[in-house]
Design an enzyme around this catalytic site. Structure first.
Site, PDB file in Angstrom:
ATOM      1  N   LYS A  13       0.961  -1.238   0.026  1.00 37.46           N
ATOM      2  CA  LYS A  13       0.101  -0.122   0.047  1.00 37.46           C
ATOM      3  C   LYS A  13       0.833   1.269  -0.035  1.00 37.46           C
ATOM      4  O   LYS A  13       0.759   2.203  -0.775  1.00 37.46           O
ATOM      5  CB  LYS A  13      -0.685   0.027   1.390  1.00 37.46           C
ATOM      6  CG  LYS A  13      -2.233  -1.015   1.379  1.00 37.46           C
ATOM      7  CD  LYS A  13      -2.980  -0.920   2.725  1.00 37.46           C
ATOM      8  CE  LYS A  13      -2.210  -0.878   3.849  1.00 37.46           C
ATOM      9  NZ  LYS A  13      -2.033  -2.023   4.363  1.00 37.46           N
ATOM     10  N   ARG A  88      -9.710   1.300   8.195  1.00 34.19           N
ATOM     11  CA  ARG A  88      -9.014   0.135   8.600  1.00 34.19           C
ATOM     12  C   ARG A  88     -10.235  -0.570   9.255  1.00 34.19           C
ATOM     13  O   ARG A  88     -10.149  -1.802   9.825  1.00 34.19           O
ATOM     14  CB  ARG A  88      -7.779   0.096   9.570  1.00 34.19           C
ATOM     15  CG  ARG A  88      -6.573  -0.288   8.930  1.00 34.19           C
ATOM     16  CD  ARG A  88      -5.698  -0.010  10.048  1.00 34.19           C
ATOM     17  NE  ARG A  88      -4.443  -0.682   9.928  1.00 34.19           N
ATOM     18  CZ  ARG A  88      -3.394  -0.074   9.029  1.00 34.19           C
ATOM     19  NH1 ARG A  88      -3.228   0.860   8.546  1.00 34.19           N
ATOM     20  NH2 ARG A  88      -2.232  -0.847   9.224  1.00 34.19           N
ATOM     21  N   ARG A 122      11.557  -6.313   5.900  1.00 30.87           N
ATOM     22  CA  ARG A 122      11.374  -4.775   5.444  1.00 30.87           C
ATOM     23  C   ARG A 122      12.124  -3.908   6.386  1.00 30.87           C
ATOM     24  O   ARG A 122      12.373  -4.095   7.458  1.00 30.87           O
ATOM     25  CB  ARG A 122       9.862  -4.547   5.600  1.00 30.87           C
ATOM     26  CG  ARG A 122       9.818  -2.865   5.211  1.00 30.87           C
ATOM     27  CD  ARG A 122       8.404  -2.629   5.205  1.00 30.87           C
ATOM     28  NE  ARG A 122       7.123  -2.899   6.369  1.00 30.87           N
ATOM     29  CZ  ARG A 122       6.155  -2.111   6.432  1.00 30.87           C
ATOM     30  NH1 ARG A 122       5.320  -1.962   5.386  1.00 30.87           N
ATOM     31  NH2 ARG A 122       5.485  -2.316   7.445  1.00 30.87           N
ATOM     32  N   ARG A 153      11.270  -1.524  11.510  1.00 28.57           N
ATOM     33  CA  ARG A 153      10.162  -0.789  12.263  1.00 28.57           C
ATOM     34  C   ARG A 153       9.940  -1.894  13.492  1.00 28.57           C
ATOM     35  O   ARG A 153       9.959  -3.007  13.328  1.00 28.57           O
ATOM     36  CB  ARG A 153       8.962  -0.549  11.483  1.00 28.57           C
ATOM     37  CG  ARG A 153       8.834   0.730  11.261  1.00 28.57           C
ATOM     38  CD  ARG A 153       7.594   0.720  10.044  1.00 28.57           C
ATOM     39  NE  ARG A 153       6.517  -0.064  10.506  1.00 28.57           N
ATOM     40  CZ  ARG A 153       5.253   0.179   9.736  1.00 28.57           C
ATOM     41  NH1 ARG A 153       5.335   0.777   8.724  1.00 28.57           N
ATOM     42  NH2 ARG A 153       4.220  -0.346  10.062  1.00 28.57           N
ATOM     43  N   ARG A 164      -0.409  -8.354  13.594  1.00 23.57           N
ATOM     44  CA  ARG A 164      -1.185  -7.376  12.549  1.00 23.57           C
ATOM     45  C   ARG A 164      -1.999  -7.920  11.760  1.00 23.57           C
ATOM     46  O   ARG A 164      -3.119  -7.406  11.307  1.00 23.57           O
ATOM     47  CB  ARG A 164      -0.121  -6.595  12.077  1.00 23.57           C
ATOM     48  CG  ARG A 164       0.433  -5.428  12.890  1.00 23.57           C
ATOM     49  CD  ARG A 164       1.730  -5.226  12.694  1.00 23.57           C
ATOM     50  NE  ARG A 164       1.779  -4.253  11.364  1.00 23.57           N
ATOM     51  CZ  ARG A 164       3.065  -4.295  10.496  1.00 23.57           C
ATOM     52  NH1 ARG A 164       3.881  -4.655  11.019  1.00 23.57           N
ATOM     53  NH2 ARG A 164       2.966  -3.587   9.602  1.00 23.57           N
TER      54      ARG A 164
END
Ligand code: ADP
Ligand code: ZN
Length: 208
Positions: A13, A88, A122, A153, A164
């Site tokens: 996204k 969301r 990531r 992160r 998540r």
């Protein structure tokens, strides 16, 4: 054009929303980025939000809705915007419908296995806001765009990633049916290569 990017965490996204917004000359609005800014500046909102974010949980709807409503009043949103990571929950989508007119929703499809692989690799650059995967980096610690130091992160740690994903399936996935029913949904497979995905997105929006 007022757009939404929907999809599980790690579906791309952010990458696509930034690129498309840039190409269209309209702002990308990432509630995740806005929240992380609050956390960095240690505002009251940031201190509250961090408790949820670090656990991979959603920040309460009223906090998010207030933040977005305020953001849309900025003059740069007049010509359109690309939402990334918002809405969301159904409550957020319903609230949004009272103060914004959405033209299309890009639904990025990716299986849980792909997501877990992507997120655990990531790395992000706090200096230029870039996102990369260790697999494609010459040096896994250095930003190829600006030379800044890359970091992982906190919420990309494996256990939080699984949280998540669960949160996504339970709270965000119902938005697919919601927007499909409104005739706004554009499904795009995001398992493949980034540039090909991007072209598919533009085609789905009749922009290519
Ligand atoms: P990702 O899409 O990779 O999960 P984001 O940067 O969009 O990452 O979001 C990071 C975290 O910020 C989320 O896990 C959640 O805690 C919080 N957050 C972001 N957007 C929202 C939202 N619309 N509603 C509730 N929480 C949000
Ligand atoms: Zn950088």
């Amino acid at each position: 054009m007022n757009l939404i990017f929907l999809g599980p965490p790690g579906a791309g996204k952010g990458t696509h929303a930034v690129r498309l917004a840039h190409e269209l000359g309209i702002p990308q609005i990432s509630t995740g980025d806005m929240l992380r800014q609050h956390v960095r500046r240690q505002t009251a909102l940031g201190v509250e939000a961090a408790r949820y974010m670090d656990a991979g949980k959603l920040v309460p709807d009223d906090v998010i809705i207030g933040m977005v409503r305020e953001r849309l009043q900025q003059p740069d949103c007049a010509k359109g915007y690309v939402f990334d990571g918002f809405p969301r929950t159904l409550a957020q989508a319903e609230a949004l419908s009272t103060f914004a007119d959405i033209h299309a929703v890009v639904n990025l499809l990716a299986g849980d296995d792909v997501i877990i692989r992507r997120l655990s690799g990531r790395r992000v650059c706090p200096a230029c806001n870039g996102t990369f995967h260790v697999r494609y980096l010459k040096d896994p610690a250095i930003c190829p765009d600006c030379g800044g130091a890359l970091v992982q992160r906190a919420d990309d740690a494996e256990e939080t990633v699984l949280n998540r994903l669960t949160v996504y399936h339970r709270q965000t996935e119902p938005l697919i049916a919601y927007y499909r029913q409104l005739g706004l949904l554009r499904d795009v497979d995001s398992a493949g290569e980034v540039d090909a995905n991007y072209l598919d997105i533009k085609k789905a929006l009749n922009l290519a």
